[in-house]
Design a protein around this motif. Structure first.
Motif, short mmCIF file in Angstrom:
data_model
loop_
_atom_site.label_atom_id
_atom_site.label_comp_id
_atom_site.label_asym_id
_atom_site.label_seq_id
_atom_site.Cartn_x
_atom_site.Cartn_y
_atom_site.Cartn_z
N ILE A 79 7.66 -69.21 2.08
CA ILE A 79 7.45 -70.59 2.53
C ILE A 79 8.59 -71.46 1.99
O ILE A 79 8.71 -71.65 0.79
N GLY A 80 9.42 -71.94 2.90
CA GLY A 80 10.53 -72.77 2.45
C GLY A 80 11.41 -73.22 3.60
O GLY A 80 11.56 -74.40 3.86
N VAL A 81 12.02 -72.25 4.27
CA VAL A 81 12.91 -72.56 5.39
C VAL A 81 12.66 -71.56 6.52
O VAL A 81 12.21 -70.44 6.28
N SER A 82 12.98 -71.99 7.71
CA SER A 82 12.81 -71.14 8.88
C SER A 82 14.07 -70.27 9.06
O SER A 82 15.18 -70.78 9.02
N LEU A 83 13.85 -68.99 9.23
CA LEU A 83 14.95 -68.03 9.36
C LEU A 83 14.42 -66.80 10.08
O LEU A 83 13.23 -66.49 9.98
N GLN A 84 15.29 -66.11 10.78
CA GLN A 84 14.88 -64.86 11.44
C GLN A 84 14.33 -63.90 10.40
O GLN A 84 14.85 -63.83 9.28
N LYS A 126 -1.77 -71.30 -5.43
CA LYS A 126 -2.10 -71.67 -4.05
C LYS A 126 -0.82 -71.64 -3.22
O LYS A 126 0.27 -71.81 -3.75
N VAL A 127 -0.98 -71.46 -1.92
CA VAL A 127 0.16 -71.43 -1.01
C VAL A 127 0.79 -72.82 -0.94
O VAL A 127 0.10 -73.82 -0.75
N GLY A 128 2.11 -72.85 -1.13
CA GLY A 128 2.87 -74.10 -1.04
C GLY A 128 4.35 -73.80 -0.94
O GLY A 128 4.75 -72.63 -0.83
N LEU A 129 5.17 -74.84 -0.99
CA LEU A 129 6.62 -74.69 -0.91
C LEU A 129 7.11 -73.74 -2.00
O LEU A 129 6.78 -73.89 -3.16
N GLY A 130 7.88 -72.74 -1.59
CA GLY A 130 8.43 -71.77 -2.53
C GLY A 130 7.53 -70.56 -2.75
O GLY A 130 7.93 -69.62 -3.43
N SER A 131 6.35 -70.55 -2.16
CA SER A 131 5.44 -69.40 -2.31
C SER A 131 5.94 -68.20 -1.50
O SER A 131 6.50 -68.36 -0.42
N PRO A 134 7.70 -75.20 5.78
CA PRO A 134 6.38 -75.75 5.42
C PRO A 134 5.72 -76.48 6.59
O PRO A 134 4.52 -76.67 6.61
N GLN A 135 6.51 -76.89 7.59
CA GLN A 135 5.96 -77.59 8.74
C GLN A 135 5.44 -76.65 9.83
O GLN A 135 4.81 -77.11 10.78
N ALA A 136 5.68 -75.35 9.69
CA ALA A 136 5.23 -74.40 10.71
C ALA A 136 3.71 -74.44 10.82
O ALA A 136 3.01 -74.55 9.80
N PRO A 137 3.17 -74.35 12.03
CA PRO A 137 1.71 -74.42 12.22
C PRO A 137 0.94 -73.40 11.36
O PRO A 137 -0.08 -73.76 10.77
N LEU A 138 1.42 -72.18 11.26
CA LEU A 138 0.73 -71.17 10.44
C LEU A 138 0.68 -71.63 8.98
O LEU A 138 -0.35 -71.53 8.32
N VAL A 139 1.79 -72.14 8.49
CA VAL A 139 1.87 -72.57 7.09
C VAL A 139 0.93 -73.75 6.84
O VAL A 139 0.32 -73.86 5.78
N GLN A 140 0.80 -74.62 7.83
CA GLN A 140 -0.14 -75.75 7.70
C GLN A 140 -1.56 -75.24 7.44
O GLN A 140 -2.29 -75.84 6.66
N HIS A 141 -1.91 -74.11 8.08
CA HIS A 141 -3.23 -73.52 7.86
C HIS A 141 -3.33 -72.80 6.51
O HIS A 141 -4.40 -72.74 5.91
#
Length: 149
Positions: free
Chosen positions: A100-105, A84-89, A119-126
């Protein structure tokens, strides 16, 4: 299939480059301020120094933020196999590859554009908790998950 460990190393390398750039900018401003202090006087000079100092503070805050992001990236496990999608996916969708982990260009890795998102990004929340073949609607677009690794 992308190698997660290599992708994580590429992310860390990108972050280290950004940190180096910020450090160089701070050092250059410090040097400019020192040179300015030796050669000028007056109100105009004081305003210039104050503006340089403000810029240094902004860059220092940005540097601290990037150092925190780097620390977070270094802690992301790469040996976990995700169902399932989660941290490190690493998530392959019809709109691209998401780490999924950190925000970067976004950057190109192994010939594919990779979007690094927190992981806090709105898309990732979905996306969080979804499995392969799941579809989500986000901002009027339907994202389909093809692979998770």
């Amino acid at each position: 299939m992308m190698d997660k460990a290599q992708l994580k190393n590429a992310v860390i390398s990108q972050l280290q480059k950004q940190i180096q750039s910020l450090q160089h900018q701070i050092n250059a401003l410090t040097l400019d301020a020192q040179n300015d202090a030796k050669s000028s006087a007056g109100d105009k000079h004081e305003t210039g120094l104050a503006m340089m100092h403000l810029e240094q503070e902004k860059l220092a805050a940005k540097l601290q933020q990037q150092l925190h992001v780097l620390s977070t990236a270094q802690k992301i496990p790469t040996d976990v196999i995700h169902k399932k999608v989660g941290l490190g996916s690493v998530v392959q969708t019809n709109f691209g590859v998401f780490f999924i982990g950190v925000s970067l260009q976004p950057f190109v890795f192994q010939g594919e554009k990779v979007f690094c998102v927190s992981p806090q990004a709105p898309l990732v929340q979905h996306l969080t908790g979804k499995q392969v073949n799941a579809e989500i609607l986000f901002n009027g677009l339907t994202y389909k998950i093809f692979q998770i690794f």
